[in-house]
Enzyme design. Structure first.
Site, PDB file in Angstrom:
ATOM      1  N   PRO A 179      -5.416  33.395   8.232  1.00  0.00           N
ATOM      2  CA  PRO A 179      -7.086  33.527   8.257  1.00  0.00           C
ATOM      3  C   PRO A 179      -7.482  34.967   8.094  1.00  0.00           C
ATOM      4  CG  PRO A 179      -6.049  32.886  10.376  1.00  0.00           C
ATOM      5  CD  PRO A 179      -4.925  33.098   9.325  1.00  0.00           C
ATOM      6  N   GLU A 222       1.685  30.993  15.570  1.00  0.00           N
ATOM      7  CA  GLU A 222       1.668  32.161  15.867  1.00  0.00           C
ATOM      8  C   GLU A 222       1.234  33.262  14.631  1.00  0.00           C
ATOM      9  OE1 GLU A 222       4.258  30.402  15.182  1.00  0.00           O
ATOM     10  OE2 GLU A 222       5.498  30.100  16.948  1.00  0.00           O
ATOM     11  N   ARG A 229      -2.989  22.926 -11.055  1.00  0.00           N
ATOM     12  CA  ARG A 229      -3.831  22.130 -11.881  1.00  0.00           C
ATOM     13  C   ARG A 229      -4.425  22.963 -13.297  1.00  0.00           C
ATOM     14  NH1 ARG A 229      -8.966  21.595 -11.125  1.00  0.00           N
ATOM     15  NH2 ARG A 229      -8.782  19.393 -11.376  1.00  0.00           N
ATOM     16  N   ASP A 274     -14.883  21.806 -14.130  1.00  0.00           N
ATOM     17  CA  ASP A 274     -14.573  21.607 -12.860  1.00  0.00           C
ATOM     18  C   ASP A 274     -15.836  22.435 -12.143  1.00  0.00           C
ATOM     19  OD1 ASP A 274     -12.562  20.081 -12.710  1.00  0.00           O
ATOM     20  OD2 ASP A 274     -11.107  21.476 -12.332  1.00  0.00           O
TER      21      ASP A 274
HETATM   22  N1  ADE Z   1      -3.325  29.884   8.646  1.00  0.00           N
HETATM   23  C1  ADE Z   1      -3.882  29.556   9.727  1.00  0.00           C
HETATM   24  N2  ADE Z   1      -5.338  29.458   9.245  1.00  0.00           N
HETATM   25  C2  ADE Z   1      -5.401  29.766   7.943  1.00  0.00           C
HETATM   26  C3  ADE Z   1      -6.127  29.830   7.107  1.00  0.00           C
HETATM   27  N3  ADE Z   1      -7.575  29.665   7.324  1.00  0.00           N
HETATM   28  N4  ADE Z   1      -6.023  30.206   5.585  1.00  0.00           N
HETATM   29  C4  ADE Z   1      -4.760  30.360   5.353  1.00  0.00           C
HETATM   30  N5  ADE Z   1      -3.859  30.013   6.351  1.00  0.00           N
HETATM   31  C5  ADE Z   1      -4.072  29.965   7.650  1.00  0.00           C
END
Ligand code: ADE
Length: 241
Positions: A90, A117, A155, A170
């Site tokens: 994230p 983790e 794709r 797209d």
């Molecule tokens: N791992 C946990 N959350 C994630 C996200 N939003 N994007 C990529 N990998 C992740």
């Protein structure tokens, strides 16, 4: 294209990689997606891949040794040299159509997924060449994010989609959302297909679709229009609507 995925739950990939477009692309040898279990590179009989964080705090942290050893052993076996090594997290840069387009140009990439983790920072600093997030929310692991990324990339590989231009229309491919699509029947429960689409006039249909794309984007995702590629006439026209 070859995509190696290193993760803690390889079975999660079985179905997504064996359906639809990714399956067809694999069968036609346009892509080879290989999933590896990081635990196979652990050093102890419990196949430990995580440990407590230095400094304390909740959760566990993925250890550097098994991840480095997995990545390096796979790269060595394949004589891979410098390839993009992408952590799914994230904290990465946000996935977009242009990021997918950029990654689809590489003949070989490696994806690394954590689970629950975080990664030991040395993995981010000294092994990964890139870190990608699929959105501003937290998943239980990078596996689902890797599946999203693989799908978005595959794709775009030339020859994967039935018609070479179907990815061009797209949503997001030109910075706009896609226009509305209709198929038979012409009237369903009193709702009719816009007559222009039945007219056979290809230039008017193309114009109508472009206007619909712009209107829809302005209504739903005005943030995209700021960087979208509208000509002056289209901008003027949009302000009148
Ligand atoms: N791992 C946990 N959350 C994630 C996200 N939003 N994007 C990529 N990998 C992740």
């Amino acid at each position: 294209m070859r995509i190696d995925i290193l993760c803690l739950f390889p079975e999660m990939f079985t179905s997504p990689l064996n359906q639809s477009i990714v399956k067809r692309a694999s069968e036609r040898e346009l892509v080879n997606v290989v999933v590896h279990d990081i635990r196979d590179y652990a050093h102890d009989r419990h196949r430990t891949v995580d440990d407590y964080p230095y400094g304390g705090g909740p959760g566990m942290v993925i250890k550097p040794e098994p991840v480095f050893e997995a990545a390096e052993s796979i790269k060595d076996q394949l004589n891979a040299g410098e390839i993009p090594v992408i952590l799914l997290s994230p904290q990465g840069r946000l996935l977009s159509q242009s990021v997918a387009r950029e990654l689809a140009l590489h003949p070989h990439i490696m994806l690394i997924c954590g689970h629950y983790e975080g990664f030991d920072e040395r993995i981010c600093e000294h092994l990964a060449t890139d870190e990608i997030s699929i959105g501003d929310y937290v998943l239980s692991g990078g596996e689902l994010a890797a599946m999203v990324l693989v799908d978005a990339i595959v794709r775009l590989i030339p020859g994967v989609l039935g018609s070479e231009c179907s990815a061009d229309s797209d949503s997001h491919s030109d910075g706009l959302l896609e226009y509305p699509q209709y198929t038979r029947p012409e009237t369903y429960q009193n709702w009719s297909v816009p007559p222009i689409l039945l007219s056979g006039n290809h230039s008017e249909i193309a114009q109508w679709r472009r206007r619909q794309s712009i209107l829809r984007t302005a209504e739903r995702r005005p943030d995209l229009l700021k960087k979208g590629s509208l000509c002056d006439e289209e901008r003027k026209w949009m302000l009148e609507n």
